[in-house]
Design an enzyme around this catalytic site. Structure first.
Site, PDB file in Angstrom:
ATOM      1  N   ASP A  43       0.439  -1.244  -0.068  1.00 53.43           N
ATOM      2  CA  ASP A  43       0.058   0.407   0.171  1.00 53.43           C
ATOM      3  C   ASP A  43       0.813   0.962  -0.107  1.00 53.43           C
ATOM      4  O   ASP A  43       1.743   1.682   0.467  1.00 53.43           O
ATOM      5  CB  ASP A  43      -0.563   0.114   1.603  1.00 53.43           C
ATOM      6  CG  ASP A  43      -1.414  -1.432   1.852  1.00 53.43           C
ATOM      7  OD1 ASP A  43      -1.091  -1.951   1.065  1.00 53.43           O
ATOM      8  OD2 ASP A  43      -2.115  -1.276   2.582  1.00 53.43           O
ATOM      9  N   GLU A 223     -10.321  -2.246   4.769  1.00 60.06           N
ATOM     10  CA  GLU A 223      -9.295  -2.037   5.025  1.00 60.06           C
ATOM     11  C   GLU A 223      -8.922  -1.116   3.761  1.00 60.06           C
ATOM     12  O   GLU A 223     -10.023  -0.348   3.524  1.00 60.06           O
ATOM     13  CB  GLU A 223      -8.233  -2.841   4.132  1.00 60.06           C
ATOM     14  CG  GLU A 223      -7.871  -4.684   4.956  1.00 60.06           C
ATOM     15  CD  GLU A 223      -6.887  -5.358   4.272  1.00 60.06           C
ATOM     16  OE1 GLU A 223      -6.153  -5.369   4.587  1.00 60.06           O
ATOM     17  OE2 GLU A 223      -6.748  -5.162   3.028  1.00 60.06           O
TER      18      GLU A 223
HETATM   19  C1  FRU Z   1      -3.841  -3.717   2.655  1.00 56.13           C
HETATM   20  C2  FRU Z   1      -3.630  -3.706   4.501  1.00 56.13           C
HETATM   21  C3  FRU Z   1      -3.099  -2.983   5.334  1.00 56.13           C
HETATM   22  C4  FRU Z   1      -2.501  -3.315   6.154  1.00 56.13           C
HETATM   23  C5  FRU Z   1      -1.270  -3.368   5.449  1.00 56.13           C
HETATM   24  C6  FRU Z   1      -0.384  -4.141   6.359  1.00 56.13           C
HETATM   25  O1  FRU Z   1      -2.929  -3.998   2.275  1.00 56.13           O
HETATM   26  O2  FRU Z   1      -3.330  -5.496   4.311  1.00 56.13           O
HETATM   27  O3  FRU Z   1      -4.321  -3.183   5.943  1.00 56.13           O
HETATM   28  O4  FRU Z   1      -2.200  -1.512   7.080  1.00 56.13           O
HETATM   29  O5  FRU Z   1      -1.321  -3.959   3.867  1.00 56.13           O
HETATM   30  O6  FRU Z   1       1.422  -4.156   5.229  1.00 56.13           O
END
Ligand code: FRU
Length: 497
Positions: A43, A223
């Site tokens: 992300d 998320e």
């Molecule tokens: C989304 C996620 C988020 C988390 C991050 C961990 O891709 O799962 O929810 O903060 O990646 O790398």
């Protein structure tokens, strides 16, 4: 004896197997999409524009080319196209009894030093992120502050700042609400398919003000939420709020959904029925996008992550989407999200030398392909293509890219009867319904080695996918099947280095 032979063979072959997985794949390294210099990326985090510089933090494993040791990698850019890599901004925190991974979150400029974490009367940059503590099976929200313009961060001494004692509670997105004179945090409770809104005057003390959830697509956990104000049709008298949530992960066809509604400073109200599902991108790659903070002139631009689950690349894995400008427009179906490659990128296209630009006069294609690459030019799978078609008698038309002499290719086609845009990479077909506007279909295709982003009709719909063509598969063409189509305009920019 058989068993012995097995062990001997396994010992000899194992190093080769490991080596094969790590084979460098330069042919798939994008040129104008962001990748980490090496190792894993997911992300985008803490997108913020400060003093003419775009900061991009991102989920990064600085040690390996797979997910783990989550930290905030960092890069900066002046034009959203050329990035300068900087050292990891927030590394994982390892002590004898706790490992804290720095999960996703956002960054704000605390201009008036509401947090008191600034130095010499100057406002700090404050990062708000999820501290993921696997040993404790816990996620809570931490803050860290920077007094050197976002290069290095110090974790706040009294973290966490928000804790509901849950295993899954993450991805805080913080914005400044001018009308309320308050900071607003939107954060996900993934398993409950909901987001929570918190309010704060100082970024340290947060109060829960409302929740929104169990609407739209609830097939998967929620998320990376974000809440963004936008003017509908650019009309300042018509403000709406865009709530985006990533709710797919690798198995679902569509990763990100959005809601449009009102936000009164406390509560988000969905304009649509709770059952309405609206998707940001109709491919299965685009995920975890968040908008920039502090852009001037009310601009809202986001970056998403293109999930690299199917094919291993090396020595990096994972890339970002092109930055996309967001807008809300009134359509026959209601108010909808439109996306365009960020307008600031046009300057970069304009500045390319003439040899890297191609304009095609209007022509009619009749049941045939029109090859568009010529010799060494436009032959690098780094083409940015902008084509407008007027459907005629052809059943299908569009563009073919990453063509190999052996016939393998990726088809970006429009089926007139089904009113459907599709991407067919030979293995799988991804599709989205979309109708001509003023009898035309406009395709903006951003091909960059292993990624393809297709914006249809000024970004009314977008399909993004990853492709992994052979080195020699660099042909591209416009096509019409079973009849004719008019190719009204065609522009191609070659963004190879
Ligand atoms: C989304 C996620 C988020 C988390 C991050 C961990 O891709 O799962 O929810 O903060 O990646 O790398």
């Amino acid at each position: 004896m058989k068993r012995q032979l097995f062990y001997i063979l396994a010992t000899i072959l194992l190093p080769f197997t490991l080596h094969a997985q790590d084979q460098p794949t330069p042919q798939w390294r994008p040129v104008y999409h962001f990748t980490a210099p090496q190792n894993w990326l997911n992300d985008p985090n803490g997108l913020i524009y400060l003093n003419g510089v775009y900061h991009l933090y991102y989920q990064h494993n600085p040690l390996e080319n797979k997910w783990g040791h989550m930290s905030w990698g960092h890069a900066i850019s002046k034009d959203l196209l050329h990035w300068q890599h900087l050292p990891v901004a927030i590394p994982e925190i390892v002590t004898t009894d706790t490992t804290t991974w720095i999960f996703s979150g956002s960054a704000v400029w605390d201009e008036h030093n509401s947090s008191g974490l600034g130095k010499n009367g100057k406002g700090p940059v404050v990062a708000i992120y999820t501290a993921d503590q696997p040993k404790q099976q816990k996620e809570s929200q931490f803050i860290a502050y920077s007094n050197d313009g976002g290069l290095t961060y110090t974790n706040y001494a009294h973290n966490p700042v928000v804790d509901i004692h849950q295993k899954d509670f993450r991805d805080p997105s913080v914005i400044w609400l001018e009308a309320q004179h308050k900071w607003l945090m939107t954060v996900a409770v993934p398993a409950e398919h909901k987001v929570q809104f918190y309010s704060s005057g100082n970024l340290k003390d947060w109060e829960l003000i409302s929740e929104f959830g169990n609407q739209g697509d609830t097939r998967k956990i929620w998320e990376c939420p974000s809440l963004t104000p936008l003017y509908v049709d650019g009309n300042p008298a018509k403000k709406k709020w865009l709530l985006m949530v990533s709710s797919g992960n690798q198995e679902a066809a569509t990763g990100m959904q959005y809601f449009i509604g009102d936000f009164d400073g406390k509560k988000f109200t969905n304009d649509n029925a709770a059952t309405t599902q609206l998707f940001v991108d109709d491919g299965k790659t685009f995920y975890a996008a968040i908008p920039y903070n502090h852009l001037p002139d009310g601009r809202q631009t986001m970056i998403g992550w293109l999930m690299p689950f199917e094919t291993a690349t090396s020595p990096w894995r994972g890339q970002m989407s092109i930055p996309r400008d967001l807008s809300l427009k009134t359509t026959a179906a209601g108010i909808r999200l439109f996306q365009q490659p960020a307008a600031v990128l046009n300057t970069c296209l304009e500045q390319l030398p003439a040899a890297k630009k191609r304009t095609q006069k209007a022509l009619t294609l009749d049941s045939k392909d029109l090859p568009l690459n010529n010799g060494q030019r436009f032959n690098n799978n780094t083409n940015w293509i902008d084509a407008t078609f007027t459907p005629g008698t052809a059943t299908d038309f569009g563009l073919k890219i990453a063509q190999h002499k052996n016939g393998r290719q990726v088809v970006i086609g429009y089926n007139v009867q089904r009113k459907e845009l599709y991407i067919n990479d030979g293995k799988e077909v991804q599709r989205v319904s979309v109708s001509p506007v003023n009898h035309q279909i406009r395709l903006q295709v951003l091909l960059d080695k292993s990624s393809v982003e297709v914006f249809v009709n000024n970004g009314e719909k977008v399909i993004t996918t990853l492709i992994f063509p052979d080195r020699e598969a660099t042909g591209f063409a416009a096509f019409a099947d079973n009849g004719h189509v008019t190719l009204n305009t065609l522009k191609v920019w070659d963004l190879s280095k």
